[in-house]
Design a protein around this motif. Structure first.
Motif, mmCIF file in Angstrom:
data_model
loop_
_atom_site.group_PDB
_atom_site.id
_atom_site.type_symbol
_atom_site.label_atom_id
_atom_site.label_comp_id
_atom_site.label_asym_id
_atom_site.label_seq_id
_atom_site.Cartn_x
_atom_site.Cartn_y
_atom_site.Cartn_z
ATOM 1 N N CYS A 11 79.418 48.384 32.543
ATOM 2 C CA CYS A 11 78.747 47.548 33.603
ATOM 3 C C CYS A 11 77.404 48.073 33.661
ATOM 4 C CB CYS A 11 79.535 47.518 34.986
ATOM 5 S SG CYS A 11 78.419 46.750 36.218
ATOM 6 N N GLN A 18 82.502 45.903 31.240
ATOM 7 C CA GLN A 18 81.761 44.535 31.634
ATOM 8 C C GLN A 18 82.717 43.427 31.523
ATOM 9 O OE1 GLN A 18 78.517 43.624 29.113
ATOM 10 N NE2 GLN A 18 77.448 45.327 29.400
ATOM 11 N N TYR A 19 82.722 42.533 32.458
ATOM 12 C CA TYR A 19 83.341 41.261 32.483
ATOM 13 C C TYR A 19 82.414 40.123 32.277
ATOM 14 C CZ TYR A 19 85.928 37.351 34.745
ATOM 15 O OH TYR A 19 86.300 36.112 34.754
ATOM 16 N N SER A 22 76.725 41.333 31.716
ATOM 17 C CA SER A 22 76.556 42.692 31.688
ATOM 18 C C SER A 22 76.919 43.439 33.085
ATOM 19 C CB SER A 22 74.926 43.030 31.596
ATOM 20 O OG SER A 22 74.496 42.629 30.331
ATOM 21 N N LEU A 23 78.005 42.704 33.644
ATOM 22 C CA LEU A 23 78.437 43.323 34.821
ATOM 23 C C LEU A 23 80.046 43.309 34.712
ATOM 24 C CD1 LEU A 23 76.720 41.041 37.250
ATOM 25 C CD2 LEU A 23 75.783 43.474 37.051
ATOM 26 N N CYS A 24 80.599 44.325 35.572
ATOM 27 C CA CYS A 24 81.842 44.517 35.772
ATOM 28 C C CYS A 24 82.510 43.215 36.768
ATOM 29 C CB CYS A 24 82.598 45.769 36.484
ATOM 30 S SG CYS A 24 81.727 46.069 38.130
ATOM 31 N N HIS A 27 81.114 43.237 40.483
ATOM 32 C CA HIS A 27 79.788 43.113 40.545
ATOM 33 C C HIS A 27 79.516 41.892 40.143
ATOM 34 C CE1 HIS A 27 79.217 47.777 40.960
ATOM 35 N NE2 HIS A 27 78.461 47.176 41.748
ATOM 36 N N TYR A 28 80.100 41.030 39.156
ATOM 37 C CA TYR A 28 79.846 39.817 38.972
ATOM 38 C C TYR A 28 80.101 38.568 40.166
ATOM 39 C CZ TYR A 28 80.239 35.419 36.114
ATOM 40 O OH TYR A 28 79.969 34.149 35.893
#
Length: 204
Positions: A11, A18-19, A22-24, A27-28
């Motif tokens: 992330c 990452q999910y 570009s964020l986990c 945070h997404y």
């Protein structure tokens, strides 16, 4: 189909896998709910989990930015035993042990403490004098013209020093629109002292 499963990229904020975008995952989710991956409130215990699950396992050479509350000067803050402390100092104690003395600073080799860096590899205990010297080399020390209360420029101070004994302090004060006490402090080496030493060194 066999083979190693490639590791997910980290992330861009916290370093977790990452999910999406570009964020986990957490945070997404914040990005979707608040339009900002750092938006919304911070769950109790989340900063401490970040320290122990992310920061202490971080081995990268780049800075690792603190994604939670920060001091007005930019340094990360965390609550430890019901007391708000600097996050980088807390991390430094976890990875380097207790400071040699209470006067030691948790210094940043990257010079990015004011940007919230908490990368373990960038932190080390240093004396206040050593830390201030580092700030000068990093260009982050607020002395001279960088200081918010500065009334003179470096060029003006050099001229004031060169006119010592050639023009009265009262006249210099009027010309540069400052107090006589400041002119006296410059001549005595009590203000802009490093510049006074530099000028004297240049003369030798």
């Amino acid at each position: 189909m066999t083979g190693n499963i490639p590791a997910k990229a980290p992330c861009r904020i916290c370093g977790k896998p990452q999910y999406a975008k570009s964020l986990c995952g957490p945070h997404y989710t914040r990005l979707l709910r608040h339009g900002d991956p750092l938006g919304g409130g911070t769950s109790p215990g989340e900063p401490m989990r970040f320290v122990h699950e992310v920061v202490l396992h971080y081995t990268g050479e780049d800075c690792l930015s603190w994604p939670f509350g920060k001091h007005p000067k930019g340094y990360g803050q965390i609550c430890v035993d019901s007391k708000i402390v600097y996050a980088h100092r807390y991390v430094c104690e976890l990875v380097r042990g207790a400071p040699p003395t209470s006067e030691h600073d948790a210094a940043h080799s990257c010079g990015k403490g004011h940007e919230g860096c908490v990368a373990p590899g960038h932190l080390v205990w240093k004396t206040r004098a050593e830390n201030e010297a580092d700030k000068l080399s990093h260009g982050t020390h607020s002395r001279g013209e960088r200081h918010v209360g500065a009334k003179l420029t470096e060029a003006a101070v050099r001229e004031i020093i060169n006119l010592k004994g050639l023009e009265s302090q009262s006249k210099l004060a009027k010309r540069f629109k400052v107090s006589e006490s400041l002119i006296y402090a410059v001549h005595a080496g009590r203000a802009w002292a490093w510049l006074t030493e530099k000028v004297e060194g240049d003369a030798r």
